[in-house]
Write a protein that holds these residues in place. Structure first.
Motif, mmCIF file in Angstrom:
data_model
loop_
_atom_site.group_PDB
_atom_site.id
_atom_site.type_symbol
_atom_site.label_atom_id
_atom_site.label_comp_id
_atom_site.label_asym_id
_atom_site.label_seq_id
_atom_site.Cartn_x
_atom_site.Cartn_y
_atom_site.Cartn_z
ATOM 1 N N ASN A 207 50.238 43.336 46.729
ATOM 2 C CA ASN A 207 51.287 42.688 45.955
ATOM 3 C C ASN A 207 51.466 41.254 46.456
ATOM 4 O O ASN A 207 51.960 41.062 47.566
ATOM 5 N N PRO A 208 51.110 40.217 45.727
ATOM 6 C CA PRO A 208 50.479 40.319 44.413
ATOM 7 C C PRO A 208 49.022 40.757 44.532
ATOM 8 O O PRO A 208 48.397 40.543 45.565
ATOM 9 N N ALA A 209 48.519 41.374 43.503
ATOM 10 C CA ALA A 209 47.168 41.924 43.546
ATOM 11 C C ALA A 209 46.136 40.831 43.784
ATOM 12 O O ALA A 209 46.165 39.781 43.150
ATOM 13 N N SER A 210 45.225 41.091 44.739
ATOM 14 C CA SER A 210 44.127 40.155 44.969
ATOM 15 C C SER A 210 43.135 40.201 43.820
ATOM 16 O O SER A 210 42.628 39.172 43.364
ATOM 17 N N ILE A 211 42.827 41.407 43.374
ATOM 18 C CA ILE A 211 41.927 41.623 42.250
ATOM 19 C C ILE A 211 42.753 42.137 41.071
ATOM 20 O O ILE A 211 43.506 43.099 41.230
ATOM 21 N N PRO A 212 42.641 41.537 39.900
ATOM 22 C CA PRO A 212 43.443 42.009 38.760
ATOM 23 C C PRO A 212 43.135 43.461 38.411
ATOM 24 O O PRO A 212 41.972 43.874 38.422
ATOM 25 N N THR A 213 44.161 44.224 38.099
ATOM 26 C CA THR A 213 43.960 45.621 37.701
ATOM 27 C C THR A 213 43.214 45.723 36.379
ATOM 28 O O THR A 213 42.693 46.776 36.028
ATOM 29 N N THR A 214 43.136 44.612 35.653
ATOM 30 C CA THR A 214 42.475 44.587 34.342
ATOM 31 C C THR A 214 41.025 44.098 34.418
ATOM 32 O O THR A 214 40.387 43.919 33.381
#
Length: 377
Positions: A207-214
């Motif tokens: 958090n925040p994501a290093s790699i996008p979940t998308t």
């Protein structure tokens, strides 16, 4: 037959600054109610298991390589682990409330912002049933430093060996050179020293994501669209050939004559964690057709070998075709790891699918278990 453990420290870190503990379950959880236990070595160098007790001071259970690097009689253990921590003890290693006799082992956390984010440690995993040992140098969760193993018995097998031209820095540098978002996987301490490269599945959870979940969405969408009109053949090692297509509900349905259908839900949108971690929609229950199909499908998505434009057969074991960017993505963490390792290694949970150099060592009648903390230079 006594199994001798030998630890060799070639890391370049003083052996007095390399702390280690060996722990695991004292019996098979599939057939018993095991206790979490640790290896204790007496003055004669013979090992035995002692049960953890809740709340005990585990810092006193660690050894250093300079005081203990060899012992005899590694006990039978399930879910066993050697944990090596460099320069200092981990901040977290506790016995807490858990599922096994109200005991659980809280191992060091390693993601950004946690208590051991700046602690450099590595693990070796094993299960020793006495007449047979299974072991691996997994780096599914993270890469910190190279560690290799060799097991001698009826046969001799090794794991975790870097290529002759590769070093610890090769992996950090390779990830860094990819740029955003993959370079964000590199974790450093406050002084700017490399600590670890975070595994892809954990990176999408930070958090925040290093790699996008998308990040996998476009590729998954293309593959699922493809198999609405084309066919995917799955050659399962135990359960034979299944053929699959995607139905109107976006479910991948696999069929085999006179067998129940196997259904896999779409890992998306926003489910890169399922792919990197081989969980959720790609959960693979052991010894089932679903388990084998999910494992093969998970491997093909991580390696981006699943077709997005034609009929396909998996597993595809053409290593030369692994990790080619498709629809803007592949598992670059696994890609860099495999570019640097000579021997098989787990970079994602299903990395043993069609492996010519299996990441999991399996040796019968073992007599020696050699662990080498490899040169970092």
């Amino acid at each position: 037959m006594s199994l001798q453990v030998n630890i060799t420290n070639s890391s370049g870190i003083s052996s007095s600054d390399v702390h280690w503990i060996c722990f695991g379950l004292d019996s098979d959880p599939a057939t018993s109610s095991p206790y979490w236990s640790y290896v204790d070595v007496d003055a004669k160098g013979n090992a035995s298991l002692k049960k953890f007790t809740k709340g005990q001071d585990c810092s006193k259970l660690f050894n250093t390589v300079d005081t203990l690097s060899t012992f005899n009689g590694l006990p039978a253990m399930w879910s066993g682990q050697f944990l090596f921590s460099f320069k200092k003890l981990p901040n977290v290693f506790n016995v807490v409330t858990g599922a096994q006799h109200d005991l659980g082992v809280q191992t060091p956390p390693f993601t950004p912002g946690t208590a051991d984010a700046d602690t450099l440690f590595v693990v070796v995993e094993f299960t020793n049933i006495g007449t047979e040992i299974f072991a691996d140098c997994t780096i599914v969760d993270y890469f910190s430093a190279p560690v290799s193993i060799e097991v001698v018995g009826k046969t001799t097998a090794s794991n975790g060996i870097l290529k002759a031209t590769s070093t610890r820095d090769s992996i950090f540098d390779g990830i860094t050179a990819l740029g955003s978002p993959w370079s964000s996987l590199v974790m450093k301490d406050k002084a700017g020293n490399n600590i670890r490269v975070l595994g892809s599945q954990h990176a999408v959870q930070t958090n925040p994501a290093s790699i996008p979940t998308t990040i996998y969405d476009a590729y998954v969408d293309a593959c699922w669209k493809n198999f609405k009109t084309n066919t995917l053949t799955m050659n399962c090692p135990t359960f034979g050939k299944y053929t699959g297509t995607v139905n109107a509900s976006n479910e991948f349905v696999f069929t085999q004559a006179k067998k129940a259908n196997v259904t896999v839900q779409k890992p998306g949108p926003g489910k890169a964690y399922d792919i990197f971690g081989c969980v959720g929609t790609l959960n693979a229950p052991n010894n089932t057709p679903l388990g084998e199909i999910a494992a093969i499908l998970g491997a093909s998505l991580n390696r981006t070998t699943l077709s997005n434009s034609a009929n396909d057969t998996q597993p595809n074991c053409d290593v030369a075709g692994f990790y080619k960017v498709q629809n803007g993505v592949t598992n670059e963490y696994a890609n860099i790891v495999h570019q640097n390792y000579k021997s098989g290694i787990y970079a994602f949970p299903f990395d043993d699918v069609c492996s010519n150099n299996n990441p999991l060592i399996d040796v019968q009648n073992p007599t020696k278990f050699n662990i080498t903390l490899s040169d970092w230079s």
